[in-house]
Design a protein around this motif. Structure first.
Motif, PDB file in Angstrom:
ATOM      1  N   TRP A  35       0.851  -1.104   0.287  1.00 28.33           N
ATOM      2  CA  TRP A  35      -0.082  -0.106   0.080  1.00 28.33           C
ATOM      3  C   TRP A  35       0.810   1.103   0.135  1.00 28.33           C
ATOM      4  CZ3 TRP A  35       1.419  -2.404   4.426  1.00 28.33           C
ATOM      5  CH2 TRP A  35       1.876  -1.772   5.499  1.00 28.33           C
ATOM      6  N   GLY A  70      -3.657 -13.836  -5.557  1.00 32.84           N
ATOM      7  CA  GLY A  70      -3.465 -13.380  -4.318  1.00 32.84           C
ATOM      8  C   GLY A  70      -2.240 -13.744  -3.918  1.00 32.84           C
ATOM      9  N   GLN A  89       0.520 -13.657   2.173  1.00 33.46           N
ATOM     10  CA  GLN A  89       0.412 -12.762   1.263  1.00 33.46           C
ATOM     11  C   GLN A  89      -1.143 -12.218   1.243  1.00 33.46           C
ATOM     12  OE1 GLN A  89       2.359 -15.019  -2.231  1.00 33.46           O
ATOM     13  NE2 GLN A  89       2.606 -16.020  -0.247  1.00 33.46           N
ATOM     14  N   ALA A 132      -3.869  -9.834   0.189  1.00 29.60           N
ATOM     15  CA  ALA A 132      -4.365  -9.234  -1.171  1.00 29.60           C
ATOM     16  C   ALA A 132      -5.933  -8.844  -1.259  1.00 29.60           C
ATOM     17  CB  ALA A 132      -3.813 -10.141  -2.534  1.00 29.60           C
ATOM     18  N   GLY A 192      -2.301  -4.280   2.190  1.00 30.60           N
ATOM     19  CA  GLY A 192      -1.961  -5.541   1.472  1.00 30.60           C
ATOM     20  C   GLY A 192      -0.550  -5.564   1.451  1.00 30.60           C
ATOM     21  N   GLY A 193      -0.100  -6.793   1.444  1.00 28.63           N
ATOM     22  CA  GLY A 193       1.335  -6.887   1.343  1.00 28.63           C
ATOM     23  C   GLY A 193       1.900  -8.540   1.627  1.00 28.63           C
ATOM     24  N   ALA A 195      -3.594  -6.169   8.911  1.00 27.44           N
ATOM     25  CA  ALA A 195      -3.799  -5.498   7.262  1.00 27.44           C
ATOM     26  C   ALA A 195      -5.042  -4.436   7.525  1.00 27.44           C
ATOM     27  CB  ALA A 195      -4.343  -6.566   6.473  1.00 27.44           C
ATOM     28  N   CYS A 216      -1.547  -8.492  -6.669  1.00 25.92           N
ATOM     29  CA  CYS A 216      -2.676  -8.592  -6.168  1.00 25.92           C
ATOM     30  C   CYS A 216      -3.086  -7.673  -4.930  1.00 25.92           C
ATOM     31  CB  CYS A 216      -2.784  -9.984  -5.722  1.00 25.92           C
ATOM     32  SG  CYS A 216      -1.739 -11.468  -6.871  1.00 25.92           S
ATOM     33  N   ALA A 217      -1.814  -7.211  -4.189  1.00 19.20           N
ATOM     34  CA  ALA A 217      -2.062  -6.128  -3.346  1.00 19.20           C
ATOM     35  C   ALA A 217      -2.155  -4.750  -3.982  1.00 19.20           C
ATOM     36  CB  ALA A 217      -0.803  -6.138  -2.370  1.00 19.20           C
ATOM     37  N   CYS A 218      -1.972  -4.693  -5.277  1.00 16.74           N
ATOM     38  CA  CYS A 218      -2.303  -3.455  -5.591  1.00 16.74           C
ATOM     39  C   CYS A 218      -3.169  -3.499  -6.816  1.00 16.74           C
ATOM     40  CB  CYS A 218      -1.100  -2.936  -6.500  1.00 16.74           C
ATOM     41  SG  CYS A 218       0.157  -2.790  -5.088  1.00 16.74           S
TER      42      CYS A 218
END
Ligand SMILES: Cc1cc2nc3c(=O)[nH]c(=O)nc-3n(C[C@H](O)[C@H](O)[C@H](O)COP(=O)(O)O)c2cc1C
Ligand code: SF4
Ligand code: FES
Lengths: 512, 150
Positions: free
Chosen positions: A46, A181, A335, A337, A343-344, A362, B121-123
């Motif tokens: 993010w 994901g 992970q 997502a 997210g990360g 998160a 997938c996190a963006c």
């Protein structure tokens, strides 16, 4: 001025290259001597693009950066609107136990000296001293289980290949990473690629394999390029090739690019694909450890399994096994997502609960709406509703709840998600990716999609829901691999935990 | 334009038991798609049947047997991108362009293809335009991206 700007694909996708160009231009304009290092990502997506400036206190971060934010870095960094403080003190980062990912985002991925200065090749040096049987014993003792999905003990797999007599053996790294994901393989290949060279070399010495292949999906062009670069550099430094580090052992490796088939992540389909054929699943036995690539004994491991080998050999099996719970030893790069605020990639010892990850770490959804569902373990994994968020992150605990840790992906959805649509998608994906070998998978998934369409349209929902459930049972028991065999899990979990979404159309029709 | 000598050169550069996928990647890179002529030439050069080559080409989603537009936009259709509205945005774009998945605009400028996860997938939602990655694409962002190619 030393400045880190990630070269990770997600950082680039959010503008990192433009930021790097803007910083270079701004530094030139101001006559500042800026030394830019392109690191991997820290995994706090993010904040990407996350720029780090080296200070006496440590690396301070700025993100998510835009080109307009660049001049401010040279004026008043302390009060910069995008300042996030010392990067390693950001709670998301500070709360992790980074073993596999210790170097990712820290070092220059292409710089062999930087890698060595951060413990690189210490594991290989120790492995050479232990010898093949010693390495296999160490990996067994670490408790490492394959991170590709099935969770099979890595040490046992290696021991099987080690004791198989053959004139040629292979190490194959599975970097097909097809699960939505997930991005752990990609991050490491882009952020700490030398450790894959090291991990695969150790696997080669342990088993007597002299040749390795990294099967990378074509959707990862940056990872492909980075890995090709470091393999060439390792070869130049005589860390690949004959007589590695004067040990008498030889090992070399190369990259192989996939062609956009999810099923090629399945190990036997992957081997066929590597041999230049259609990627169809082979019946087991024989297992690849005995009859693998070109019919030879082959270790096939997920990339994260292999990325974890150097730290196990460097710090010892016990150090690794001291993390975790039950039969899930060590750490997992989780992970996070989808529709998620922070997210990360979060590497943590097994045992943390799903709720802690989703809510505390998160921070819930990106949209700020309530979390309604989390799909764990990729497209073949179950959907978890919030009342099951007490499930600890542990292979056995997930299995008990019909769930899957898989490759460690979690996809978060807010309350706007339509679970009937997601169940339909699971069937559609299976139909799209089926290798075609078994009827329940090939035909069943297409049928499943059609019946889901009827349910969504409100046609005889009760009868059709029963039909989908029947189909799921047939797929579960009549499929050769987990594509057909596990697609029922997202479908059935959606039906079980979110029944209201499957009768919605019916309710709507009844009200009219 | 199909050039048999070029196909031969590519085939010869990737000799080896595992060469076919690599050869097909290189052919597609060179010609944009894998034509009937190219398949015949590969089969001839590798001394395998045309059916074998076709079997491999048709199995993998990456390989195209039809020419594409000047630009190729790949939109991620997988779960994480859906959770951020990627599917809705994609449907709107396809409708506006008047094409279906895999289709090319009437002026031949843009082909829109599906892709199942780009590892961003996190963006989410994410896309790839002519090999360059883009993330956090809301409806407006996707429209701007498509405009770049139109
Ligand atoms: C349909 C399907 C897709 C798979 N995709 C992957 C993948 O992308 N990456 C991976 O490492 N394993 C994947 N697997 C699991 C592999 O078959 C295999 O278990 C794994 O590569 C073994 O390595 P590990 O023991 O290190 O996990 C998949 C399995 C199935 C059935
Ligand atoms: S379950 Fe599906 S993907 Fe797996 S072997 Fe059977 S047809 Fe192929
Ligand atoms: S799901 Fe779209 S990038 Fe992974």
């Amino acid at each position: 001025m030393r400045i880190y700007i990630p070269c990770d694909a997600a950082a680039i996708a959010t503008g990192a290259d433009k930021i790097a160009a803007a910083i270079t231009a701004e530094a030139t304009r101001r006559g500042v001597n800026a030394h830019i290092i392109r690191n991997g990502s820290r995994g706090m997506f993010w904040l990407e693009p996350l720029v780090e400036i080296v200070t006496p206190q440590g690396r301070t971060g700025f993100g998510p950066m835009t080109v307009a934010d660049v001049p401010g870095l040279f004026e008043a960094p302390a009060t910069h609107p995008k300042a996030v403080g010392l990067v390693e003190e950001i709670p998301f980062f500070a709360k992790q136990q980074r073993l596999t990912f210790a170097r990712c985002g820290v070092i220059d991925p292409l710089d062999l000296d930087d890698y060595t200065a951060h413990g690189g090749f210490a594991g290989l040096a120790h492995a050479i001293k232990l010898g093949p049987a010693g390495i296999c014993a160490e990996v067994k003792e670490s408790g490492l289980r394959g991170r590709g999905g099935a969770g099979f003990p890595t040490g046992i797999k290696w021991e099987t290949v080690r004791t198989a007599p053959a004139d040629q053996k292979y190490i194959v790294c599975n970097a097909d990473e097809g699960d939505s994901g997930t991005f752990a393989d990609r991050m490491m290949m882009e952020g700490d690629p030398f450790s894959l060279v090291e991990g695969m070399t150790i696997a080669g010495i342990a088993t007597g394999a002299t040749k390795g292949y990294v099967y990378i999906r074509s959707e990862y062009p940056h990872a492909i390029q980075t890995l090709n670069t470091v393999i060439a550099r390792a070869r130049q430094a005589k860390l690949l090739g004959a007589d590695i580090m004067g040990s008498g052992y030889s090992f070399d490796m190369e990259v192989f690019v996939g062609a956009g088939a999810y099923v090629c992540g399945e190990e036997t389909a992957l081997l066929d694909s590597l041999e230049g054929k259609r990627g169809q699943v082979r019946a087991k036995p024989p297992i690849p450890a005995l009859v693998g690539l070109f019919g030879k004994p082959t270790v096939i491991n997920n990339a994260i399994s292999l990325f974890t080998i150097p730290v196990i050999l460097e710090k010892g099996a016990k150090h690794y096994a001291d993390f975790g719970m039950g039969r899930s030893r060590g750490t997992m790069p989780v992970q996070i997502a989808g529709n998620v605020k922070h997210g990360g990639l979060f590497e943590v010892a097994f045992g943390i609960t799903l709720g802690e990850i989703i809510n505390d770490i998160a921070g819930g959804t990106a949209t700020g709406r309530p979390v309604r569902a989390v799909q764990a373990g990729g497209p073949l994994g179950a959907y978890f509703p919030p009342h099951m968020f007490d499930t600890p992150y542990d292979y056995e605990a997930f299995t008990k709840r019909d769930g899957l840790i898989g490759h460690g992906g979690l996809v978060v959805y807010d309350d706007k998600v339509d679970m009937a649509k997601m169940a339909r998608f699971a069937m559609e994906f299976c139909a799209h990716e089926s290798c075609g070998k078994c009827t329940p998978c090939r035909i069943g998934s297409t049928r499943g999609m059609e019946v889901m369409d009827k349910i969504i349209a409100g046609q005889e929902p009760e009868k059709n829901i029963a039909l989908v459930k029947d189909l799921c049972e047939t797929m579960k028991f009549g499929s050769l691999c987990a594509l057909g065999g596990f697609t029922p899990y997202p479908v059935l979990s959606a039906m079980t935990h979110f029944p209201e979404d499957f009768s919605k159309a019916a309710i709507k029709l009844a009200a009219e | 334009m199909f050039k048999p000598e070029l196909v031969n050169t590519i085939v010869d550069a990737h000799q080896g038991p595992d060469g076919l996928l690599t050869i097909l990647h290189a052919i597609q890179e060179e010609f944009g798609f894998i034509s009937e002529d190219a398949m015949r030439q590969i089969a001839l050069r590798l001394n395998i049947t045309r059916a074998e080559v076709y079997g491999v080409v048709s199995f993998y989603h990456d390989y195209r047997t039809q020419p594409v537009g000047r630009h190729v936009l790949k939109l991620c259709r997988a779960e994480a991108c859906q959770s951020m509205g990627g599917d809705t945005n994609a449907a709107a774009l396809l409708a506006r362009l008047g094409v279906d998945w895999g289709g090319t605009t009437a002026d031949g400028r843009l082909t829109v293809e599906p892709v199942y996860c780009l590892g961003l997938c996190a963006c989410a939602p994410s896309a790839m335009l002519d090999g360059a990655l883009h993330a956090r694409l809301d409806a407006a962002g996707l429209e701007n991206l498509a405009q770049e190619a139109l």
